[in-house]
Design a protein around this motif. Sequence first.
Motif, PDB file in Angstrom:
ATOM      1  N   GLN A 243     -19.102 -26.247  -8.774  1.00 23.81           N
ATOM      2  CA  GLN A 243     -20.392 -26.228  -9.474  1.00 23.81           C
ATOM      3  C   GLN A 243     -20.494 -27.359 -10.486  1.00 23.81           C
ATOM      4  O   GLN A 243     -21.557 -27.962 -10.666  1.00 23.81           O
ATOM      5  CB  GLN A 243     -20.574 -24.884 -10.180  1.00 23.81           C
ATOM      6  CG  GLN A 243     -20.825 -23.725  -9.249  1.00 23.81           C
ATOM      7  CD  GLN A 243     -20.907 -22.401  -9.992  1.00 23.81           C
ATOM      8  OE1 GLN A 243     -20.496 -22.299 -11.156  1.00 23.81           O
ATOM      9  NE2 GLN A 243     -21.434 -21.384  -9.338  1.00 23.81           N
ATOM     10  N   ASN A 244     -19.380 -27.672 -11.151  1.00 20.64           N
ATOM     11  CA  ASN A 244     -19.400 -28.686 -12.198  1.00 20.64           C
ATOM     12  C   ASN A 244     -19.539 -30.089 -11.636  1.00 20.64           C
ATOM     13  O   ASN A 244     -19.872 -31.023 -12.370  1.00 20.64           O
ATOM     14  CB  ASN A 244     -18.113 -28.595 -13.030  1.00 20.64           C
ATOM     15  CG  ASN A 244     -18.250 -29.303 -14.352  1.00 20.64           C
ATOM     16  OD1 ASN A 244     -19.320 -29.336 -14.941  1.00 20.64           O
ATOM     17  ND2 ASN A 244     -17.163 -29.885 -14.824  1.00 20.64           N
TER      18      ASN A 244
ATOM     19  N   GLU B 196     -19.712 -12.141 -14.516  1.00 20.58           N
ATOM     20  CA  GLU B 196     -19.452 -12.884 -13.286  1.00 20.58           C
ATOM     21  C   GLU B 196     -18.192 -12.434 -12.544  1.00 20.58           C
ATOM     22  O   GLU B 196     -18.149 -12.503 -11.314  1.00 20.58           O
ATOM     23  CB  GLU B 196     -19.367 -14.378 -13.594  1.00 20.58           C
ATOM     24  CG  GLU B 196     -20.671 -14.944 -14.153  1.00 20.58           C
ATOM     25  CD  GLU B 196     -20.731 -16.447 -14.096  1.00 20.58           C
ATOM     26  OE1 GLU B 196     -19.698 -17.078 -13.809  1.00 20.58           O
ATOM     27  OE2 GLU B 196     -21.817 -16.996 -14.347  1.00 20.58           O
TER      28      GLU B 196
ATOM     29  N   GLU C 230     -15.361 -26.371 -26.406  1.00 21.74           N
ATOM     30  CA  GLU C 230     -15.173 -25.128 -25.663  1.00 21.74           C
ATOM     31  C   GLU C 230     -14.923 -23.980 -26.638  1.00 21.74           C
ATOM     32  O   GLU C 230     -14.194 -24.135 -27.620  1.00 21.74           O
ATOM     33  CB  GLU C 230     -13.979 -25.239 -24.726  1.00 21.74           C
ATOM     34  CG  GLU C 230     -14.135 -26.275 -23.626  1.00 21.74           C
ATOM     35  CD  GLU C 230     -12.864 -26.387 -22.814  1.00 21.74           C
ATOM     36  OE1 GLU C 230     -12.593 -25.467 -22.020  1.00 21.74           O
ATOM     37  OE2 GLU C 230     -12.137 -27.374 -22.986  1.00 21.74           O
TER      38      GLU C 230
ATOM     39  N   LEU D 189     -16.168 -22.697  -9.896  1.00 21.73           N
ATOM     40  CA  LEU D 189     -16.624 -23.383 -11.105  1.00 21.73           C
ATOM     41  C   LEU D 189     -16.419 -24.886 -10.994  1.00 21.73           C
ATOM     42  O   LEU D 189     -17.263 -25.678 -11.428  1.00 21.73           O
ATOM     43  CB  LEU D 189     -15.867 -22.854 -12.333  1.00 21.73           C
ATOM     44  CG  LEU D 189     -16.247 -21.482 -12.869  1.00 21.73           C
ATOM     45  CD1 LEU D 189     -15.431 -21.171 -14.114  1.00 21.73           C
ATOM     46  CD2 LEU D 189     -17.739 -21.400 -13.189  1.00 21.73           C
TER      47      LEU D 189
ATOM     48  N   SER E 274     -20.234 -25.252 -25.732  1.00 20.71           N
ATOM     49  CA  SER E 274     -21.347 -24.943 -26.625  1.00 20.71           C
ATOM     50  C   SER E 274     -21.419 -25.983 -27.738  1.00 20.71           C
ATOM     51  O   SER E 274     -20.469 -26.746 -27.956  1.00 20.71           O
ATOM     52  CB  SER E 274     -21.173 -23.544 -27.225  1.00 20.71           C
ATOM     53  OG  SER E 274     -22.309 -23.174 -27.976  1.00 20.71           O
TER      54      SER E 274
ATOM     55  N   CYS F   5     -13.665 -24.398 -18.547  1.00 21.40           N
ATOM     56  CA  CYS F   5     -14.791 -23.652 -17.975  1.00 21.40           C
ATOM     57  C   CYS F   5     -16.065 -24.195 -18.606  1.00 21.40           C
ATOM     58  O   CYS F   5     -16.334 -23.954 -19.788  1.00 21.40           O
ATOM     59  CB  CYS F   5     -14.638 -22.157 -18.256  1.00 21.40           C
ATOM     60  SG  CYS F   5     -16.022 -21.152 -17.674  1.00 21.40           S
ATOM     61  N   TYR F   6     -16.841 -24.954 -17.819  1.00 20.16           N
ATOM     62  CA  TYR F   6     -18.010 -25.615 -18.397  1.00 20.16           C
ATOM     63  C   TYR F   6     -19.034 -24.618 -18.939  1.00 20.16           C
ATOM     64  O   TYR F   6     -19.836 -24.955 -19.817  1.00 20.16           O
ATOM     65  CB  TYR F   6     -18.661 -26.538 -17.357  1.00 20.16           C
ATOM     66  CG  TYR F   6     -19.452 -25.850 -16.280  1.00 20.16           C
ATOM     67  CD1 TYR F   6     -20.814 -25.627 -16.427  1.00 20.16           C
ATOM     68  CD2 TYR F   6     -18.843 -25.409 -15.107  1.00 20.16           C
ATOM     69  CE1 TYR F   6     -21.548 -24.988 -15.444  1.00 20.16           C
ATOM     70  CE2 TYR F   6     -19.569 -24.779 -14.119  1.00 20.16           C
ATOM     71  CZ  TYR F   6     -20.918 -24.575 -14.289  1.00 20.16           C
ATOM     72  OH  TYR F   6     -21.646 -23.937 -13.314  1.00 20.16           O
ATOM     73  N   LYS F   7     -18.997 -23.389 -18.446  1.00 21.41           N
ATOM     74  CA  LYS F   7     -19.949 -22.388 -18.928  1.00 21.41           C
ATOM     75  C   LYS F   7     -19.645 -21.942 -20.352  1.00 21.41           C
ATOM     76  O   LYS F   7     -20.466 -21.289 -20.984  1.00 21.41           O
ATOM     77  CB  LYS F   7     -19.962 -21.180 -17.991  1.00 21.41           C
ATOM     78  CG  LYS F   7     -20.506 -21.510 -16.608  1.00 21.41           C
ATOM     79  CD  LYS F   7     -20.720 -20.274 -15.782  1.00 21.41           C
ATOM     80  CE  LYS F   7     -21.349 -20.640 -14.437  1.00 21.41           C
ATOM     81  NZ  LYS F   7     -21.670 -19.451 -13.623  1.00 21.41           N
ATOM     82  N   MET F   8     -18.449 -22.268 -20.843  1.00 20.12           N
ATOM     83  CA  MET F   8     -18.085 -21.896 -22.201  1.00 20.12           C
ATOM     84  C   MET F   8     -18.208 -23.058 -23.171  1.00 20.12           C
ATOM     85  O   MET F   8     -17.763 -22.991 -24.306  1.00 20.12           O
ATOM     86  CB  MET F   8     -16.656 -21.340 -22.223  1.00 20.12           C
ATOM     87  CG  MET F   8     -16.460 -20.103 -21.365  1.00 20.12           C
ATOM     88  SD  MET F   8     -17.703 -18.814 -21.647  1.00 20.12           S
ATOM     89  CE  MET F   8     -17.461 -18.497 -23.387  1.00 20.12           C
TER      90      MET F   8
ATOM     91  N   TYR G 118     -12.656 -17.902  -8.244  1.00 25.12           N
ATOM     92  CA  TYR G 118     -13.711 -18.103  -9.236  1.00 25.12           C
ATOM     93  C   TYR G 118     -13.619 -19.493  -9.849  1.00 25.12           C
ATOM     94  O   TYR G 118     -14.630 -20.209  -9.963  1.00 25.12           O
ATOM     95  CB  TYR G 118     -13.610 -17.027 -10.319  1.00 25.12           C
ATOM     96  CG  TYR G 118     -14.585 -17.209 -11.464  1.00 25.12           C
ATOM     97  CD1 TYR G 118     -15.946 -16.986 -11.285  1.00 25.12           C
ATOM     98  CD2 TYR G 118     -14.137 -17.583 -12.725  1.00 25.12           C
ATOM     99  CE1 TYR G 118     -16.842 -17.140 -12.331  1.00 25.12           C
ATOM    100  CE2 TYR G 118     -15.022 -17.736 -13.777  1.00 25.12           C
ATOM    101  CZ  TYR G 118     -16.370 -17.517 -13.588  1.00 25.12           C
ATOM    102  OH  TYR G 118     -17.244 -17.670 -14.627  1.00 25.12           O
TER     103      TYR G 118
ATOM    104  N   VAL H 128     -19.544 -13.715 -20.429  1.00 27.23           N
ATOM    105  CA  VAL H 128     -19.723 -14.394 -19.144  1.00 27.23           C
ATOM    106  C   VAL H 128     -18.763 -13.863 -18.087  1.00 27.23           C
ATOM    107  O   VAL H 128     -19.118 -13.746 -16.904  1.00 27.23           O
ATOM    108  CB  VAL H 128     -19.557 -15.923 -19.310  1.00 27.23           C
ATOM    109  CG1 VAL H 128     -18.148 -16.286 -19.754  1.00 27.23           C
ATOM    110  CG2 VAL H 128     -19.916 -16.658 -18.020  1.00 27.23           C
TER     111      VAL H 128
END
Length: 235
Positions: free
Chosen positions: A196-197, A152, A133, A193, A46, A41-44, A189, A148
């Motif tokens: 989106q990536n 979402e 991640e 993702l 950091s 999950c690219y949103k995670m 979902y 997140v």
Amino acid sequence: MKGKQVIDTISLIVKRQDLDRSLALFFVNSITKDIFRSTFCYKMVSYVTELTPVNGDVTVPRLKDPRYVEFNLDGQKTYLKRLQSFEQVFSIFGEVSLLEPYTFGVPEYYIVTEFGIKLYPIPTEGQVSVFGEFYPQDLKDDEISENVFSVEIPNVLVYLAASEYFDMLGEPDKAKYWREKGAALMQNYFSLLKRQNTNNTEMMNRDPWGNLGYDRGLVPRTSGITMDVIDGGEW
């Protein structure tokens, strides 16, 4: 949704006055990790900096998978290689007690541990940066806590946690219904993702199989850093 709203909604589904909110919260947080454990999950992703090793150990809370580890000593940066097992450590440094620091110096390697990573050789000074991640923060049963997934896909957390609660109550039919409902939404979902990536990625950046020409879509391969490649989908 905030943490309290998630638990309140689970309570509306389960419809029991004796609902154990702490147990429902445990199911929510466990499911959050289960959802993310086997899926990128690219949103995670950091980047955590200025971590200080203690006897070679670097505590990195919520670390799922380090992708890039850098050691910094007085401005001199060293990119560390990952070892997969203590057997590899033994093969490089010899079979000596892991309870005692036995090789000091500027680290070249790291291994993933229960609470973060351990460096080899063991540094006596310096700091570490970790790119990778991370698991989301656990939710709390209050009006402030969120992560997140609660923002979402709160319905997925609610449905899957409710299914776990029904399993605990010995009601398999209800558990199956809510699990299937949550699983379908979760799949949608992660499909989103994935799209989106890969948005705005030029076709020339993909290999002949349609994979991105960027590792994880984040670090160019020309950097010399080796990472797993995320599937870029159909092309």
